[in-house]
Design a protein around this motif. Structure first.
Motif, PDB file in Angstrom:
ATOM      1  N   ALA A  42      -2.312  -3.263  33.390  1.00 21.82           N
ATOM      2  CA  ALA A  42      -3.578  -3.826  32.937  1.00 21.82           C
ATOM      3  C   ALA A  42      -4.932  -2.736  33.491  1.00 21.82           C
ATOM      4  N   LEU A  43      -4.615  -2.314  34.918  1.00 20.91           N
ATOM      5  CA  LEU A  43      -5.791  -1.248  34.973  1.00 20.91           C
ATOM      6  C   LEU A  43      -5.295   0.063  34.576  1.00 20.91           C
ATOM      7  N   THR A  44      -4.017   0.530  34.381  1.00 19.55           N
ATOM      8  CA  THR A  44      -3.517   1.606  33.709  1.00 19.55           C
ATOM      9  C   THR A  44      -4.360   1.717  32.405  1.00 19.55           C
ATOM     10  N   GLN A  59       8.164   0.507  40.266  1.00 19.96           N
ATOM     11  CA  GLN A  59       9.550   0.266  40.804  1.00 19.96           C
ATOM     12  C   GLN A  59      10.276  -0.948  40.126  1.00 19.96           C
ATOM     13  N   SER A  60       9.459  -1.885  39.758  1.00 20.92           N
ATOM     14  CA  SER A  60      10.066  -3.055  39.186  1.00 20.92           C
ATOM     15  C   SER A  60      10.282  -2.896  37.592  1.00 20.92           C
ATOM     16  N   VAL A  61      11.574  -3.167  37.090  1.00 17.10           N
ATOM     17  CA  VAL A  61      11.896  -3.196  35.772  1.00 17.10           C
ATOM     18  C   VAL A  61      11.204  -4.168  35.091  1.00 17.10           C
ATOM     19  N   GLN A  78       9.687   4.149  35.017  1.00 19.33           N
ATOM     20  CA  GLN A  78      10.153   3.166  36.187  1.00 19.33           C
ATOM     21  C   GLN A  78      10.399   3.957  37.321  1.00 19.33           C
ATOM     22  N   GLU A  79       9.567   4.138  38.219  1.00 16.62           N
ATOM     23  CA  GLU A  79       9.757   5.096  39.377  1.00 16.62           C
ATOM     24  C   GLU A  79       9.528   4.257  40.862  1.00 16.62           C
ATOM     25  N   ASP A  80      10.328   4.608  41.834  1.00 21.08           N
ATOM     26  CA  ASP A  80       9.912   4.117  43.083  1.00 21.08           C
ATOM     27  C   ASP A  80       9.232   5.445  43.607  1.00 21.08           C
TER      28      ASP A  80
HETATM   29  C1  LIG Z   1       0.598  -6.864  43.482  1.00 23.31           C
HETATM   30  S1  LIG Z   1       1.142  -5.835  42.392  1.00 23.31           S
HETATM   31  C2  LIG Z   1       0.054  -4.733  41.643  1.00 23.31           C
HETATM   32  C3  LIG Z   1       0.235  -4.098  40.526  1.00 23.31           C
HETATM   33  C4  LIG Z   1      -0.930  -3.506  39.864  1.00 23.31           C
HETATM   34  N1  LIG Z   1      -1.364  -2.318  40.578  1.00 23.31           N
HETATM   35  C5  LIG Z   1      -2.359  -4.483  39.537  1.00 23.31           C
HETATM   36  O1  LIG Z   1      -3.346  -4.034  40.317  1.00 23.31           O
HETATM   37  O2  LIG Z   1      -2.126  -5.491  38.977  1.00 23.31           O
HETATM   38  C6  LIG Z   1       2.282  -4.716  43.317  1.00 23.31           C
HETATM   39  C7  LIG Z   1       3.167  -3.587  42.606  1.00 23.31           C
HETATM   40  O3  LIG Z   1       3.634  -2.501  43.372  1.00 23.31           O
HETATM   41  C8  LIG Z   1       4.903  -2.382  42.784  1.00 23.31           C
HETATM   42  N2  LIG Z   1       5.634  -1.489  44.030  1.00 23.31           N
HETATM   43  C9  LIG Z   1       5.945  -1.844  45.172  1.00 23.31           C
HETATM   44  N3  LIG Z   1       6.723  -0.852  46.213  1.00 23.31           N
HETATM   45  C10 LIG Z   1       6.539   0.156  45.042  1.00 23.31           C
HETATM   46  C11 LIG Z   1       7.213   1.515  45.060  1.00 23.31           C
HETATM   47  N4  LIG Z   1       7.896   1.849  46.279  1.00 23.31           N
HETATM   48  N5  LIG Z   1       7.247   2.067  44.359  1.00 23.31           N
HETATM   49  C12 LIG Z   1       6.412   1.718  43.120  1.00 23.31           C
HETATM   50  N6  LIG Z   1       5.735   0.879  42.908  1.00 23.31           N
HETATM   51  C13 LIG Z   1       5.895   0.009  43.924  1.00 23.31           C
HETATM   52  C14 LIG Z   1       5.687  -3.599  42.831  1.00 23.31           C
HETATM   53  O4  LIG Z   1       6.804  -3.551  41.849  1.00 23.31           O
HETATM   54  C15 LIG Z   1       4.501  -4.209  41.991  1.00 23.31           C
HETATM   55  O5  LIG Z   1       4.541  -4.026  40.681  1.00 23.31           O
END
Ligand SMILES: C[S@@+](CC[C@H](N)C(=O)[O-])C[C@H]1O[C@@H](n2cnc3c(N)ncnc32)[C@H](O)[C@@H]1O
Length: 249
Positions: A42-44, A59-61, A78-80
């Motif tokens: 949504a913010l993207t 990181q979440s599929v 999809q990246e950590d």
């Molecule tokens: C509470 S959500 C926030 C999503 C978005 N930024 C928003 O404002 O709606 C937290 C997100 O961080 C992602 N996340 C957590 N650890 C991460 C990591 N190591 N690398 C990439 N994403 C990660 C989770 O998969 C999740 O989608």
């Protein structure tokens, strides 16, 4: 922990609705922006609407699949962020809302962000501050203790002083670092607290039997009613840290 992207978009949409305020800190002129932990995007998409060239990573599929479905014209990977691939590239701005507190290794997080920023690149982020949802966490910890179940806090909530040091150590110059209270109404009336718990403490609740889980949630509601129940909804005791910093040349 895997995310339920549909539930996130409907019940927990307050996360990105509050995050929209962070967009005001993004420069007005077009930039290359990396949205770290973009969730369902949504913010993207709002960053793209402001005229920036944006890539969302998560990181979440489930979250990335939902983001791609909702915004097929945008770039999502999809990246950590703790183990990023070379695909990610270099950016002028690293943006992140409600993500950093999920990440145990904050030092590695900032090192990796630094690597993906151009010289003088900007970090704009917001996440949980020390004391965030303290009433809920405290009550949950006590419930697990009563069942002799060890409670390992999954979140990393930090203070201005500690984070300032960590940023400086990782070659960021802090422009602003702000801590504030953000009492947050939860959707769903009386079941709002358990829905919040089921999203944000999914792993910990998943380790309980159905009977234990029901008991813990009922006790939690009873314990928190006097402080967090506001007539027709729960109000979670959020505290946030908001940061703007630049990468050192
Ligand atoms: C509470 S959500 C926030 C999503 C978005 N930024 C928003 O404002 O709606 C937290 C997100 O961080 C992602 N996340 C957590 N650890 C991460 C990591 N190591 N690398 C990439 N994403 C990660 C989770 O998969 C999740 O989608």
């Amino acid at each position: 922990m895997e995310w339920d992207a549909k539930k996130y978009n409907t019940t927990h949409d307050f996360v990105f609705k509050y995050g929209a305020g962070l967009l005001e800190l993004v420069p007005k002129e077009p930039k290359k922006v990396l949205d770290i932990g973009c969730g369902t995007g949504a913010l993207t998409s709002q960053i793209a609407d402001l005229g920036h060239e944006v890539t969302g990573i998560d990181q979440s599929v489930n979250m990335i699949d939902q983001a791609k479905k909702s915004y097929p014209n945008l770039n999502f990977l999809q990246e950590d962020i703790l183990n990023p691939s070379d695909q990610i590239g270099l950016y002028d701005v690293a943006f992140s809302n409600a993500v950093f507190h999920w990440i145990p290794d904050q030092d590695l997080l900032l090192k990796n962000i630094n690597r993906h920023l151009n010289t003088n690149g900007q970090l704009i982020c917001e996440f949980g501050a020390v004391g965030n949802v303290q009433a809920i966490r405290g009550a949950f910890g006590r419930e697990l203790k009563a069942l002799s179940i060890p409670f390992e806090e999954p979140f990393c909530f930090t203070s201005i002083a500690d984070y300032q040091l960590l940023l400086e150590k990782n070659h960021f110059e802090v422009v602003e670092i702000l801590e504030y209270e953000r009492p947050t109404p939860l959707k769903g009336g009386w079941s709002g607290l358990r829905e919040w718990m089921e999203q944000f403490y999914a792993t910990e609740l998943g380790e309980l039997s159905e009977e234990q889980k029901e008991q813990v949630l009922k006790n939690l509601e009873r314990a928190l009613k006097s402080s967090l129940w506001k007539f027709d909804h729960w109000e979670a005791d959020y505290r946030r840290l908001r940061i703007t910093a630049y990468k050192h040349p």
